[in-house]
Design a protein around this motif. Structure first.
Motif, PDB file in Angstrom:
ATOM      1  N   TYR A   1       9.933   9.349   1.832  1.00 20.57           N
ATOM      2  CA  TYR A   1       8.699   9.156   2.589  1.00 20.57           C
ATOM      3  C   TYR A   1       8.866   9.440   4.080  1.00 20.57           C
ATOM      4  O   TYR A   1       7.888   9.413   4.820  1.00 20.57           O
TER       5      TYR A   1
ATOM      6  N   LEU B   1       5.707   9.953   6.668  1.00 17.24           N
ATOM      7  CA  LEU B   1       5.332   8.981   7.687  1.00 17.24           C
ATOM      8  C   LEU B   1       5.505   9.506   9.101  1.00 17.24           C
ATOM      9  O   LEU B   1       4.993   8.921  10.043  1.00 17.24           O
TER      10      LEU B   1
ATOM     11  N   ARG C   1      -2.227   2.543   6.978  1.00 20.00           N
ATOM     12  CA  ARG C   1      -1.469   3.772   7.225  1.00 20.00           C
ATOM     13  C   ARG C   1      -0.950   3.821   8.653  1.00 20.00           C
ATOM     14  O   ARG C   1       0.200   4.196   8.890  1.00 20.00           O
TER      15      ARG C   1
ATOM     16  N   VAL D   1      10.580   1.525   4.612  1.00 22.28           N
ATOM     17  CA  VAL D   1      10.502   2.975   4.810  1.00 22.28           C
ATOM     18  C   VAL D   1      11.907   3.557   4.794  1.00 22.28           C
ATOM     19  O   VAL D   1      12.164   4.586   4.148  1.00 22.28           O
TER      20      VAL D   1
ATOM     21  N   THR E   1       3.060   4.006   9.813  1.00 23.97           N
ATOM     22  CA  THR E   1       3.536   5.125  10.632  1.00 23.97           C
ATOM     23  C   THR E   1       4.003   4.630  12.001  1.00 23.97           C
ATOM     24  O   THR E   1       5.012   5.112  12.523  1.00 23.97           O
TER      25      THR E   1
ATOM     26  N   TRP F   1       7.406   2.784  11.648  1.00 26.83           N
ATOM     27  CA  TRP F   1       8.475   3.761  11.458  1.00 26.83           C
ATOM     28  C   TRP F   1       8.780   4.483  12.775  1.00 26.83           C
ATOM     29  O   TRP F   1       9.936   4.663  13.143  1.00 26.83           O
TER      30      TRP F   1
END
Length: 143
Positions: free
Chosen positions: A43, A47, A10, A37, A14, A17
């Motif tokens: 999403y 994110l 995760r 992404v 994140t 991005w």
């Protein structure tokens, strides 16, 4: 073998991005992740939200787990890049021609991958690569 925890996966997505959004330099894997992404605008908010890294995504909750979905895209992209299992690239290309895009083909392959992994987990055996490829090939020939 790389075996990240749920939190590490995760954080990876994140951070990739965030780095893309702020114009920072990304590693090749981060670039691939950020591109996936970008291909999933549904999403983007998830994110960008700090609580998304601790939230549980369950089928009962009615939400797709964006981190699982994006991870499967990365896994399939890697399989295609090295044609492993052998023949997946050709099966993908036939499916992409049928469905009209590589992205749509990846979503169909994702279902095949999920079924193959579920079957392996249920039986306690390694994933059956031939069964996986056969599932993909069937998708490419179905009307």
């Amino acid at each position: 073998m790389f075996n990240p925890t749920r939190d590490e996966v995760r954080q990876f997505f994140t951070e990739a991005w965030r780095k893309q959004q702020t114009g920072q330099i990304l590693t090749p894997l981060e670039t691939m992740a950020a591109d996936w992404v970008a291909a999933h605008p549904e999403y983007h908010d998830v994110l960008s939200a700090s609580e998304s890294t601790v939230k549980d995504y369950t089928p009962e909750g009615g939400q797709t787990n964006p981190f699982l979905h994006l991870s499967m895209h990365l896994a399939i992209s890697e399989q295609l890049s090295i044609d492993q299992p052998p023949g997946i690239r050709a099966a993908h290309d036939r499916l992409a021609a049928k469905l009209g895009s590589s992205h749509d083909a990846q979503h169909a392959i994702m279902e095949c991958l999920g079924e193959t992994l579920w079957e392996a987990q249920r039986s306690g055996t390694p994933p059956d690569h031939e069964a996986y490829l056969e599932r993909i090939r069937r998708r490419g020939t179905q009307q």
